[in-house]
Design an enzyme around this catalytic site. Structure first.
Site, PDB file in Angstrom:
ATOM      1  N   ASN A  43      24.376  41.533  30.565  1.00 27.34           N
ATOM      2  CA  ASN A  43      25.381  41.394  31.551  1.00 27.34           C
ATOM      3  C   ASN A  43      26.861  41.526  30.759  1.00 27.34           C
ATOM      4  O   ASN A  43      27.031  41.068  29.679  1.00 27.34           O
ATOM      5  CB  ASN A  43      25.519  40.072  32.195  1.00 27.34           C
ATOM      6  N   ALA A  47      37.446  39.638  33.601  1.00 29.66           N
ATOM      7  CA  ALA A  47      38.291  38.677  34.104  1.00 29.66           C
ATOM      8  C   ALA A  47      38.621  38.961  35.755  1.00 29.66           C
ATOM      9  O   ALA A  47      38.488  37.922  36.216  1.00 29.66           O
ATOM     10  CB  ALA A  47      39.678  38.781  33.351  1.00 29.66           C
ATOM     11  N   GLU A  56      20.708  44.196  34.547  1.00 29.38           N
ATOM     12  CA  GLU A  56      19.643  45.247  35.274  1.00 29.38           C
ATOM     13  C   GLU A  56      20.568  46.402  35.363  1.00 29.38           C
ATOM     14  O   GLU A  56      19.969  47.518  35.076  1.00 29.38           O
ATOM     15  CB  GLU A  56      19.307  44.763  36.458  1.00 29.38           C
ATOM     16  N   CYS A  86      20.015  39.973  41.279  1.00 32.37           N
ATOM     17  CA  CYS A  86      20.939  39.616  42.391  1.00 32.37           C
ATOM     18  C   CYS A  86      20.659  40.642  43.699  1.00 32.37           C
ATOM     19  O   CYS A  86      19.872  41.941  43.106  1.00 32.37           O
ATOM     20  CB  CYS A  86      22.295  39.676  42.187  1.00 32.37           C
ATOM     21  N   CYS A  89      21.480  44.140  42.499  1.00 31.19           N
ATOM     22  CA  CYS A  89      20.342  44.865  41.395  1.00 31.19           C
ATOM     23  C   CYS A  89      19.199  45.302  42.020  1.00 31.19           C
ATOM     24  O   CYS A  89      18.603  46.057  41.606  1.00 31.19           O
ATOM     25  CB  CYS A  89      20.151  44.007  40.356  1.00 31.19           C
TER      26      CYS A  89
HETATM   27 ZN   LIG Z   1      22.645  42.113  39.403  1.00 27.65          ZN
END
Ligand SMILES: [Zn+2]
Length: 128
Positions: A43, A47, A56, A86, A89
């Site tokens: 990941n 900001a 992913e 999530c 994804c």
């Molecule tokens: Zn995700």
């Protein structure tokens, strides 16, 4: 070392490289392609929060760059009880994986649960 062990170790190493200064929640992912390549992602936060990229999604981008379009298996590693992909994804995985593809969810010590893509995303969006 089995392929699954290799995927876990790859995802765990990718997690170490995550850029997560805002949430401090690092995630790594490893994809085994049907062509036999192991491709990692982590990941990368921003900001402007929604502009971040999940592990992913990063792995999928790297997979496409590597010339592969079919996912055979996935491992996601995060420091949580159940670091499932999530919603976004799940749809991204579905684009390149059939419903039977396994998505293994791991913490830092090993795989905790395994889902199929269809279990993670029932009735996912399809254009065709
Ligand atoms: Zn995700």
């Amino acid at each position: 070392m089995t392929t699954l062990d290799q995927l876990f170790e790859t995802a765990k190493s990718a997690r170490e490289r995550a850029y997560a200064p805002y949430s401090d929640f690092k995630v790594g992912a490893a994809i085994l392609t049907k062509g036999g390549k192991v491709i990692a992602g982590c990941n990368v936060e921003n900001a402007a929060y929604p502009e971040g990229v999940c592990a992913e999604g990063g792995a999928i981008s790297a997979m496409i760059l590597a010339g592969e379009t079919e996912i055979a298996e996935v491992v996601v590693v995060g420091d949580a009880a159940l670091c499932t992909p999530c919603g976004g994804c799940r749809q991204k995985l579905k684009e390149f994986a059939d419903g039977t593809v396994k998505v293994h969810v791991a913490d830092l010590f090993g795989i905790r649960r395994t889902f199929s893509v269809a279990e993670l995303l029932p009735a996912g969006f399809e254009l065709k």
